[in-house]
Design an enzyme around this catalytic site. Sequence first.
Site, PDB file in Angstrom:
ATOM      1  N   ASP A 195      -5.940  10.396   8.948  1.00  0.00           N
ATOM      2  CA  ASP A 195      -4.677   9.818   9.410  1.00  0.00           C
ATOM      3  C   ASP A 195      -4.224  10.436  10.721  1.00  0.00           C
ATOM      4  OD1 ASP A 195      -3.772   7.871   7.385  1.00  0.00           O
ATOM      5  OD2 ASP A 195      -3.991   9.595   6.056  1.00  0.00           O
ATOM      6  N   TYR A 198     -10.985  -3.584   3.327  1.00  0.00           N
ATOM      7  CA  TYR A 198     -10.051  -3.152   4.360  1.00  0.00           C
ATOM      8  C   TYR A 198     -10.853  -2.820   5.614  1.00  0.00           C
ATOM      9  CZ  TYR A 198      -6.044  -0.393   6.197  1.00  0.00           C
ATOM     10  OH  TYR A 198      -5.011   0.116   6.946  1.00  0.00           O
ATOM     11  N   GLU A 230       0.866  -1.184   0.000  1.00  0.00           N
ATOM     12  CA  GLU A 230       0.000   0.000   0.000  1.00  0.00           C
ATOM     13  C   GLU A 230       0.893   1.221   0.000  1.00  0.00           C
ATOM     14  OE1 GLU A 230      -4.150  -0.968   2.307  1.00  0.00           O
ATOM     15  OE2 GLU A 230      -2.911   0.663   3.022  1.00  0.00           O
TER      16      GLU A 230
END
Lengths: 414, 266
Positions: free
Chosen positions: B60, B174, B49
């Site tokens: 994030d 995911y 990734e």
Amino acid sequence: MATPAPLAVPAVPPVTDFHAWPDPHGRFGQFGGQYVAETLMAPLAELTEAYERLRTDPEFLAELDRDLTHYVGRPSPLYHAERLSAHVGGARIILKREDLNHTGAHKINNTIGQGLVAKRMGKPRIIAETGAGQHGVASATVAARLGLKCVVYMGSTDIERQKINVYRMKLLGAEVVPVTSGSKTLKDALNEAMRDWVTNVADTFYIIGTVAGPHPYPMMVRDFNAIVGREARAQMLKEYGRLPDAITACVGGGSNAIGLFHEFLNDREVRIVGAEAAGEGIGSGLHAASLAAGRPGVLHGNRTYVLCDDNGQIAETHSISAGLDYPGVGPEHAFLKDAGRAEYVGVTDAEAMEAFHLLARMEGILPALESSHAVAQAMKLARGLPKDGLVLCNLSGRGDKDVHTIAAREGVTV
Amino acid sequence: MSRIDQRFASLKAAGRTGLIPFVTAGDPAPEHTVALMHALVAAGADLIELGVPFSDPMADGPVIQHASERALARGVGLADVLRWVGEFRQRDADTPVVLMGYLNPVEIHGYARFASEAVQAGVDGVLLVDCPLEESEVTAPLREAGLAQILLAAPTTAPERLDRLCASAEGFLYYVSFAGITGAAKLSTADIAARVADIRAKSRAPVAVGFGVRDAESAKAIAGFADAVVIGSALVERLAGAASEAEITGRVAAFLRPVREALDAR
């Protein structure tokens, strides 16, 4: 002759009712939406569901109305700035005095509303991001009033230039968290608040301070600020017997502007002009004029006009006023620009400063630096109209918080 | 069969759990990003990734945000990332590469242009963090070009929504193992196990679990019930400050090999 190929972009049908937006997906035409990580989809769905229920709940609306009357001090007056109008030598400039609200700006209209939503949703903790500090103060105020815990995220650059508001928030019992990432301003504070919300969503309500962010925020924040335009339109009709020729407000994220504009959107004869921060001038690159100089993109959960480079990286913006120092703008403004219903123009730091001094000296009003941009634009509009014309300007906040910034700019030690 | 599908099929056949390291393209050193990718494979990565740096990475945590800032400070853009994938492909035709990032750089680059350039470079899938299924109309050109649409599922995802995600996932789904930002908090393995079992039963694509996997031990705990483990912040943190190719390769091996061994020893 060859027939030209059809346009790849579908033609936008003309808008017949500007009050019909957003659509059920939270979109204003191609703008708005919910461009967020998966982790935020559930909290946004919970909020949308709660707000859709409350926005037509008579009991909730009555409670909001009581607070707006008895706590905020609404309605705010219209004031004819006679000496300033005479000085400009054009139309009458009418100020909508949002600076007279409790806490000194329009921001409380929204935080009262969202605070009551938080309470109804049973969330004991609220968080907020702030640029100039006005939204942080308004959030801290409402948290104190409703007995909620309050954490405010603020860029460390903004903390430096808005010390007074930082202290006000602390006096109101809020915790102010400095944000040192990125450009250390409003956009970074917003990123950080989003992160907090993602992590603490079970007990936390995020009070966004402007008409940006993912749906339902642009709609909800607009709804709570739309009282400004509703009052102003009725006041114009009552006091002047007609609608204004033009209305104007400053646009950073765009909450005070949409608050004023919304009620007038279907009055096609009223010209609508948003004043963005042109900083040192749009040509200098040092500005925050997302609509006047940006392009469609995706930032902070919605599709809107953004200031970014050719790699799609969000630009660092500049404005003398922290509250306008934002590289995006509410999606409804992007929609109004593309639909041709509103114009968005730049007002420089210098023009805003000139308007600030004129209003102070001629009317005895210290406007916020944000609002000074609107005053400068109102003066430009008034100049182009006859003496019996009417220009309505949203004086969105008072300037006490900016005294240190102005003194520093003018080389004065306070 | 796509490269990602092929990789998961062979992992399944071998009874192994996939290892998916995440690194930010251009960090710690733009000139060594291709070498870093090869080092990841050498240390046991099954799929890479690659983070596309963005100025405002809302989802994030600080570790990956700082990596993004460092890469941006050195002028890294989407075009560089695509070029590096192309260079990586010259020596590695088998390891799938998924780009992970935010919508605005792709939007400004142009969706159709990005799609064709990414396929050309050898990108296999794209995970756009701020583009949930509801907004995925804009990314149709990517899917049409054959790029797998990697979707996220979270602990907060409602059941009916999860069904839709499971039906639309391409490549792999995911699963972010807690409701926070990347790299924070600790995971409760039992909770994740139950959720992932449920998702694997529904999902047409394999399920990779990430967000909070820090070392061999936590990777091993997840390996029991996931098709693959994603390891991001802890690796990015370990790589920060490495300047030479040897240093980067060394740190990758020291960090990733034990994780690989733990997954295989299960």
